[in-house]
Enzyme design. Sequence first.
Site, PDB file in Angstrom:
ATOM      1  N   GLU A 167       3.308  -4.173   8.728  1.00 34.52           N
ATOM      2  CA  GLU A 167       3.307  -5.529   9.466  1.00 34.52           C
ATOM      3  C   GLU A 167       4.404  -5.334  10.736  1.00 34.52           C
ATOM      4  O   GLU A 167       5.342  -5.905  10.677  1.00 34.52           O
ATOM      5  CB  GLU A 167       3.654  -6.682   8.592  1.00 34.52           C
ATOM      6  CG  GLU A 167       2.576  -6.821   7.867  1.00 34.52           C
ATOM      7  CD  GLU A 167       2.822  -8.408   6.948  1.00 34.52           C
ATOM      8  OE1 GLU A 167       3.996  -8.793   7.055  1.00 34.52           O
ATOM      9  OE2 GLU A 167       1.797  -8.740   6.247  1.00 34.52           O
ATOM     10  N   GLU A 276      -3.794  -6.668   2.751  1.00 32.84           N
ATOM     11  CA  GLU A 276      -3.359  -7.914   2.121  1.00 32.84           C
ATOM     12  C   GLU A 276      -4.231  -8.965   2.190  1.00 32.84           C
ATOM     13  O   GLU A 276      -4.487  -9.486   3.498  1.00 32.84           O
ATOM     14  CB  GLU A 276      -1.941  -8.222   2.412  1.00 32.84           C
ATOM     15  CG  GLU A 276      -0.701  -7.066   2.323  1.00 32.84           C
ATOM     16  CD  GLU A 276       0.417  -7.452   2.855  1.00 32.84           C
ATOM     17  OE1 GLU A 276       0.671  -8.549   2.854  1.00 32.84           O
ATOM     18  OE2 GLU A 276       1.362  -6.605   2.719  1.00 32.84           O
TER      19      GLU A 276
END
Length: 341
Positions: A167, A276
Site C-alpha cells: 500500500e 486484501e
Amino acid sequence: MHLFSQLVTFSLAALAAGAAMNLDTRATCDGTRTKFKYFGVNEAGAEFGNNVVPGVLGTNYIWPTTTSIDYFMGKGFNTFRVAFLMERLSPPSSGLTGSFDATYLADFKKIASYITGKGGYVIGDPHNFGRYNGGIITDTSAFGTWCGKLATEFKSMPNFIFDTNNEYHDMDQTLVFNLNQACINGIRAAGATSQLILVEGNSYTGAWTWVSSGNAASLINLKDPNNNMAFEMHQYLDSDGSGTNAACVSSTIGAERIAAATAWLKSNGVKGFLGEIGAGSNDACVAAVYGALCDMQKSGVWIGALWWAAGPWWGDYFQGIEPPDGQSISRILPEALTPFL
C-alpha cells in the site's frame, strides 16, 4: 490495512438467516467461472508493533502459527500473504543495502518453508507502505538492491511470491512506478526468474481508485523480463474504503468497487490479484463479498484473492479470521469465501 476492533455477536436466528441468504446469493453466481489459482488469507503479526524496532518476539510482534496454516489448507485454501516489517529484516543501522537480521530472517523462512512444504503458496509482504525508517523510500537503487537480496534468500522456493511493498500512498506516482520497476529488476537479476511478482499501486493500491488515481495509466508500463507479474489491489467495503467499519455501503458494493479495475485488466490483457478484501459479518457484507468474488471469477482476469486477515493477535477484530473463533469464521468463511474454492 489499519487496525480496528469491534465486538460482533451472533444469534442462532442471524446464522439461520445468513445460511438462507447464502443459498440465494450462491444461485446468482452462474455462468462460466475461472477458479482462483491463489486463494487464502493474509497472515498478520510479524509487522505489528512497528513503532518498536527491532522489538521482542512474543511481545511486540508474532509470526503466524502452523495451526492456522493447517486449518485453512485443510479447507482447501492454498495461499498465505505473510506480512513482515522491513526495519526488522533490515536494521536501520545498516540500511536497505546492509545485512539482514539473521534471527528475523530465519523465523520468516521457517513459516514460509512450512507453507510451501505443504504445497501452499506464501507471499512475502513487506508491510511498509512505501516507507522505511520513518520516511518515504526515495532511493530506488537501494530499494532494488534490497529486493534482490530478498530474492536471493527465497529464489530456491518455487512457491514463494514477491510483493514489492504494501500500500504505497501519498507518494509521487513516478516514484511509485520507479520503486516497483527497481524491485522487479532486482528480483530477476538475483536469479528469481520463475516466481510471480505482485506490484502494488499508490493510493493504498485500492481497486476502486485504480483507474482514477493514475495507477492504471502509470503502472501498465512496468516491464517484467520474465513476464510473470500481476497487479495487486486491495478493497474494503465500508463508506470510505478503509476497512475500519463493519458496516458495508450496500450488498452490491463489492462488485461495484472492483468493476472499473476488472474492465482495465480485461482491456489491457493483464492479470489482477486482490491481495486484501475485508468487511463485517452481516447480511449486507456477506452478500457484498460474495458478489465481488463472483464477478472476479466470472471475469477470468483475477488470479487470486485473500481475506484480511488471520493472525494470532487479532482478538475480537471484526475482520479477524484466525481459527477457531475469529469474528469472520462464523459467516464470512462459509458463506462468502468457501463457495469460491
